[in-house]
Enzyme design. Structure first.
Site, PDB file in Angstrom:
ATOM      1  N   SER A  32       0.814  -1.215   0.000  1.00 15.83           N
ATOM      2  CA  SER A  32       0.000   0.000   0.000  1.00 15.83           C
ATOM      3  C   SER A  32       0.852   1.272   0.000  1.00 15.83           C
ATOM      4  CB  SER A  32      -0.899  -0.039   1.242  1.00 15.83           C
ATOM      5  OG  SER A  32      -1.219   1.258   1.665  1.00 15.83           O
TER       6      SER A  32
HETATM    7  N1  LIG Z   1      -7.100   7.886   2.192  1.00 22.16           N
HETATM    8  C1  LIG Z   1      -6.609   6.704   2.853  1.00 22.16           C
HETATM    9  C2  LIG Z   1      -6.586   5.567   1.842  1.00 22.16           C
HETATM   10  C3  LIG Z   1      -6.238   4.269   2.489  1.00 22.16           C
HETATM   11  C4  LIG Z   1      -6.605   3.091   1.629  1.00 22.16           C
HETATM   12  O1  LIG Z   1      -7.296   3.211   0.614  1.00 22.16           O
HETATM   13  N2  LIG Z   1      -6.176   1.922   2.052  1.00 22.16           N
HETATM   14  C5  LIG Z   1      -6.542   0.703   1.349  1.00 22.16           C
HETATM   15  C6  LIG Z   1      -5.283  -0.106   1.079  1.00 22.16           C
HETATM   16  S1  LIG Z   1      -4.123   0.793   0.118  1.00 22.16           S
HETATM   17  C7  LIG Z   1      -7.456  -0.096   2.259  1.00 22.16           C
HETATM   18  O2  LIG Z   1      -7.268  -0.101   3.450  1.00 22.16           O
HETATM   19  N3  LIG Z   1      -8.475  -0.771   1.715  1.00 22.16           N
HETATM   20  C8  LIG Z   1      -9.357  -1.589   2.473  1.00 22.16           C
HETATM   21  C9  LIG Z   1     -10.742  -1.028   2.621  1.00 22.16           C
HETATM   22  O3  LIG Z   1     -10.984   0.105   2.142  1.00 22.16           O
HETATM   23  O4  LIG Z   1     -11.614  -1.723   3.193  1.00 22.16           O
HETATM   24  C10 LIG Z   1      -5.205   6.944   3.415  1.00 22.16           C
HETATM   25  O5  LIG Z   1      -4.476   7.748   2.836  1.00 22.16           O
HETATM   26  O6  LIG Z   1      -4.856   6.359   4.438  1.00 22.16           O
END
Ligand SMILES: N[C@@H](CCC(=O)N[C@@H](CS)C(=O)NCC(=O)O)C(=O)O
Length: 218
Positions: free
Chosen positions: A12
């Site tokens: 990530s």
């Molecule tokens: N805007 C958030 C984005 C975080 C994000 O999209 N994380 C993804 C992985 S890269 C995630 O956790 N996805 C799982 C979900 O949304 O349930 C940040 O910058 O922390």
């Protein structure tokens, strides 16, 4: 004090930003890899820490935080030896904040270009590619005549945006080439050559991506 716990997913980009900033600031993190993002972040315990069920999620001895840029600001403000990465002076911080909000939107545009073909095996909507290219043109303009994105030294804004660009490498077929823009090309080179930790994390990301793509092919 117990070490801070950071819940991550290895590839990530938002998690990489937090790990980079923690490394620069000198904060020890206990890293917890979340295996199944769709399931493991939705337990009652994890939803209490982060109702958005995303990584990165930080647990600093009971102080919970989510959103990579917010976590980075917190780590710098609480543990940084100085404010070079995130200025305290509002007149200097204003541009860093502007760039970070730009980055939040820009990264979402980038996600819609790489997630669809690589992980959902669907074709990218051409309008998503147009939006990323538009963001790159904006970024190139922001860098006109500048060494760094938001001030006289490299700071959180540079790291956040540079990291957001990296998943574009996953989709060469999109035709999106950040380094086609001369200001972006020179700035990326400056970011990469100024911070060994940035390159170390980028290398791990690239190796992980190769592994993943191999698995997908099998
Ligand atoms: N805007 C958030 C984005 C975080 C994000 O999209 N994380 C993804 C992985 S890269 C995630 O956790 N996805 C799982 C979900 O949304 O349930 C940040 O910058 O922390």
């Amino acid at each position: 004090m117990a070490p801070l716990t950071l819940y991550v997913s290895p590839l990530s980009a938002p998690c990489r930003l937090v790990r980079l900033v923690a490394g620069i600031v000198g904060v020890d993190l206990k890293i917890v890899n979340v295996n199944d993002l769709a399931k493991d972040l939705k337990t009652p315990e994890m939803l209490k820490k982060n109702p958005q069920h995303t990584v990165p999620t930080l647990d600093d001895n009971g102080v919970y935080n989510a959103e990579s840029r917010a976590i980075a600001m917190y780590l710098i403000s609480k543990y940084g030896k100085n404010d070079a990465l995130y200025p305290k002076d509002v007149n200097r911080r204003v541009l860093v904040d502007q760039r970070l909000f730009f980055d939040q939107d820009f990264y979402s545009r980038i996600v819609s270009v790489f997630v669809t073909p690589k992980f959902l095996r669907k074709q990218t909507d051409p309008s998503s590619i147009v939006k990323v290219n538009d963001g790159l043109e904006s970024l190139n303009r922001m860098l006109e005549g500048k060494q760094w994105l938001a001030g006289d030294n490299i700071n959180l804004a540079d790291y956040a945006v540079a990291i957001s660009l990296t998943p574009i490498e996953l989709v060469p077929e999109s035709g999106i080439v950040p380094t086609k823009h001369p200001n972006i090309k020179e700035w990326l080179h400056r970011v990469e050559s100024s911070t060994p930790k940035y390159m170390e994390l980028l290398k791990t990301f690239r190796e992980g991506v190769q592994e993943l793509l191999k698995k997908f092919k099998q």
